[in-house]
Structure formats: C-alpha cells, structure tokens
Design an enzyme around this catalytic site. Structure first.
Site, PDB file in Angstrom:
ATOM      1  N   CYS A   8     -11.134   7.124  -1.455  1.00 18.73           N
ATOM      2  CA  CYS A   8      -9.683   7.209  -1.684  1.00 18.73           C
ATOM      3  C   CYS A   8      -9.357   7.271  -3.175  1.00 18.73           C
ATOM      4  CB  CYS A   8      -8.956   6.047  -1.018  1.00 18.73           C
ATOM      5  SG  CYS A   8      -8.912   4.530  -1.981  1.00 18.73           S
ATOM      6  N   CYS A  30     -10.093   3.859  -4.928  1.00 20.00           N
ATOM      7  CA  CYS A  30     -11.492   3.476  -5.126  1.00 20.00           C
ATOM      8  C   CYS A  30     -12.237   4.409  -6.083  1.00 20.00           C
ATOM      9  CB  CYS A  30     -12.209   3.422  -3.778  1.00 20.00           C
ATOM     10  SG  CYS A  30     -11.598   2.082  -2.742  1.00 20.00           S
ATOM     11  N   ASP A  41      -1.580   3.436  15.915  1.00 19.62           N
ATOM     12  CA  ASP A  41      -0.663   3.190  14.797  1.00 19.62           C
ATOM     13  C   ASP A  41      -0.588   1.696  14.569  1.00 19.62           C
ATOM     14  OD1 ASP A  41       1.236   2.669  17.197  1.00 19.62           O
ATOM     15  OD2 ASP A  41       2.340   1.946  15.456  1.00 19.62           O
ATOM     16  N   ASP A  51       8.890   6.144  18.042  1.00 23.42           N
ATOM     17  CA  ASP A  51       8.865   5.210  19.172  1.00 23.42           C
ATOM     18  C   ASP A  51      10.253   5.187  19.812  1.00 23.42           C
ATOM     19  OD1 ASP A  51      10.423   3.727  17.468  1.00 23.42           O
ATOM     20  OD2 ASP A  51       8.957   2.143  17.151  1.00 23.42           O
ATOM     21  N   HIS A  93      -5.440   2.609  -0.273  1.00 20.29           N
ATOM     22  CA  HIS A  93      -6.823   2.370   0.169  1.00 20.29           C
ATOM     23  C   HIS A  93      -6.877   2.005   1.655  1.00 20.29           C
ATOM     24  CE1 HIS A  93     -10.794   0.822   0.771  1.00 20.29           C
ATOM     25  NE2 HIS A  93     -10.228  -0.279   1.236  1.00 20.29           N
ATOM     26  N   CYS A 120     -15.834   4.049  -0.253  1.00 17.33           N
ATOM     27  CA  CYS A 120     -14.559   4.720   0.058  1.00 17.33           C
ATOM     28  C   CYS A 120     -14.298   5.869  -0.913  1.00 17.33           C
ATOM     29  CB  CYS A 120     -13.424   3.703   0.001  1.00 17.33           C
ATOM     30  SG  CYS A 120     -11.811   4.399   0.401  1.00 17.33           S
TER      31      CYS A 120
HETATM   32 ZN   LIG Z   1     -10.484   3.170  -1.050  1.00 20.63          ZN
END
Ligand SMILES: [Zn+2]
Length: 373
Positions: free
Chosen positions: A310, A313, A270, A90, A339, A308
């Site tokens: 990830c 998870c 973002d 930025d 996560h 999920c």
């Molecule tokens: Zn997750």
C-alpha cells in the site's frame, strides 16, 4: 448489465466476476464503507489506488443528511461523490434497529427517531426502495427486520417471516421504480434467521421462491454471536445457495473473518472496522495487530507491514506513523486507514489468485496460523 460468472472454486471457496452498471468486480472482494458518501478521511483516488472496486453507501445516513432529494438533484450518488465504480447501498434497516431510537415496529414498517435532530420518521420497504433509487446505487438491498443478536427461535422466526413479507414489497416497489425512472439498479434479498439453522434454511427457501435474484446477502451475523456460530451458520447455508449468484456477507470484515468467510463460499464483504481501527491507530498486519501509538515503534524505521504494497507501507516508517499519532496529526489516521483497507482488499485478491491457481486451503491455513501466532 448484471452478470456473475463463476470462474473457479476450491471446496466452497470461489473466484468470480460480477458485472454491474458502473463496472466489474472481481470476487472475492472487500467493499469499503462510505457511510456519509465518503469512506472516512479518504479521497476517492486513494480508494481506487488501494484497489477498491465497489464501495458501500448507508441509506439511513444519506437519507438524514443531505437527504436523498439533494443527492438526486446533484446527479445521484456517483456524480455527487465522483466515485466512478459500483456502489451498493444498504436498506437503512440495520441503522434503524441499532443506531436510531426505535419507536414502533409493525407490519407497515419502522417508526424511529433521527439521531441527528430527534425528528420522527417512518421507514418502510417502499420508502427504502425510493431512497435507494434516488441515490442511484448499482445494488440496492431489501428492507429487512433485524432482530437482536442471538434472539430466541420464536423472535428470530417472527423477524425472518416478516423479512420475507417485506421482501415482496421491496421487490414490487423496486420493479416499479426501475420502470418509472429507468434507474440501472438491481435488488438483492437478505437471508435472516439469527443463529438458528432451520430458520436460515427457511429464509433462503422463501427468498428463492420469491424471485430470480442477481445476488443474495446473508445478514444478521457478526452481531455478538461467537465466531464458530457464524461459521456454522454459513456452512449450513452454503450448499443450498445458488452457485451462479454472488453471496454477500453483510457487516463482516476483520481479516480472519474474510479468510473464514471465503472458505465458506462468501464472495463479498463490508465492514467499517478498517477505517475505524485506522483512526484509532490500530493496524492489521500479516503477523497480527500493531498499535501504532506504541512506544516500541518510536525508532522503528521499517514499514507498518513489510509484506504490504500500500501507499503507506511503501513510503512511510513505523516511527513516523507513531509520531503522527502522538501529535494527533490527521495524516496518521488517514495513512493507517489506507493501509487497513488495502490489507483487506489484498487478502481477497490473494485468496482469489489461490482459488484460481489451486492451493487456497493450504494458503488460508498458513495465513491464519501466522496472523494468530
Ligand atoms: Zn500497507
């Protein structure tokens, strides 16, 4: 080196491929924020495994610590952080207007007080370009004047017009730096104009008259205005944005904002909320928010979010995550941050698949209904 290919669209929603010097970004896309050159608490490998293809660096923070000269002498932000994929920086403007002690604002630039050591500093469009060139990001942002959220028409117009004048200075200094240093970097302008549709249009027209940009950002939203107002501003702008350029909605990245933004033609997002909420034990799931500290989770052997994929998870139980927060073990903060980041990246990935295969609109409506139920 800077290409955007629009692959598919459904209504205003789009799927595209953005090519940058350090890699390819499939859009729509969520960009995690690496404020001080790190996405708080996370290893670059963890970000890659969460599917992050581009991250953001904060010019203001990196200018104060360690300073852009240090980053440059250590090989630039990519080498310094070892993050191999694209980086967007930025301009520093947002932090100067929101975090630092703003001392003086005039046509030259902004005089502010460092929130670290109280020193007085000057940031101008030229300085912002020089700092970002030293950092060596793939995409630099033009230095803009960000008025307070929901500013009056007069105040928002003044800031928008100044932002256009500063864009010319950003553009000219950026071109010089590319010629002088050979830095592989592109510059994106920022549409301002507050919540006023006519000013937003005027800002975009002014931007398009001042260059042939490789991408366009929309700034100054999600700064306190009601969500329907943000959505109305996006709807007003969308038909006028060039179709063959990526659109980046700055600082916006709650799950429902992603869906709403993608439906209104946004490609890149973002937000620090994923890691900030993660550190506070607040997790997003397909069924809404879960407070990881909650006593309800004490004997819960299931994953944080059953849908999920990830690393958190697929491995850890809700009961274990709750325990980590209760005993203030740092791993808990890291796991929930992983996560939350994966959750946003996956929303963008799923939206992309739906836009390409057809059926985004129905999927988005179902997704929002389940999330808010
Ligand atoms: Zn997750």
């Amino acid at each position: 080196m800077y290409q955007f290919e629009l692959e598919a669209s459904e209504g205003a929603a789009r799927a595209g491929t953005l090519t940058l010097p350090h890699g390819i970004v499939k859009t729509p896309c969520f960009m995690p924020v690496g404020t001080h050159g790190a996405v708080r608490g996370l290893h670059p490998d963890e970000l890659e495994r969460a599917g992050a293809t581009i991250i953001l660096g904060n010019t203001y923070h990196l200018h104060l610590r360690p300073g852009e000269d240090v980053v440059r002498s250590l090989g630039g932000l990519h080498r310094f952080t070892t993050w191999r994929r694209p980086i967007l920086t930025d301009s520093g403007g947002f932090q100067v207007f929101s975090l630092a002690g703003l001392r003086r604002l005039d046509e030259e630039g902004v005089v502010f007080t460092s929130h670290i050591d109280g020193s007085t500093r000057l940031l101008t469009p030229e300085r912002s370009m020089e700092i970002q060139a030293a950092l060596g990001s793939d995409v630099t942002m033009a230095f803009d004047h960000l008025p307070p959220g929901q500013s009056s028409h007069e105040h928002a117009r003044e800031a928008m017009e100044r932002t256009l004048r500063w864009l010319e200075r950003s553009r000219d200094r950026h071109a010089e730096l590319v010629a002088e240093t050979g830095v592989a970097q592109t510059l994106w302008p920022i549409v301002q104009g507050g919540v006023h549709d006519d000013l937003r249009r005027a800002s975009l027209e002014g931007i398009l008259a001042r260059g042939d940009w490789t991408g366009i950002a929309v700034g100054g939203l999600s700064v306190g205005e009601p969500k329907p107002v943000m959505q109305r501003v996006l709807e007003g702008l969308e038909p006028h944005l060039p179709k063959d350029r990526p659109r980046y909605l700055m600082g916006v990245g709650f799950p429902d904002d992603l869906i709403a933004g993608i439906a209104r033609g946004v490609d890149l997002f973002d937000c620090v909320a994923a890691t900030r909420n993660g550190r506070h034990g607040s997790a997003w799931t397909a069924d809404g928010k879960v407070q990881v500290r909650g006593s309800r989770l004490k004997l819960d052997d299931g994953p944080l979010d059953p849908d999920c994929d990830c690393e958190t998870c697929t491995r850890f139980s809700r009961g274990y995550l709750r325990h980590l927060f209760v005993v203030e073990e740092q791993l808990g903060q890291r796991l929930v941050s992983i996560h939350n980041i994966r959750f946003l990246i996956r929303i963008a990935e799923q939206a992309r698949e739906r836009v390409i295969s057809g059926g985004f609109t129905g999927w988005a409506a179902e997704w929002l209904a389940r999330y808010h139920q």
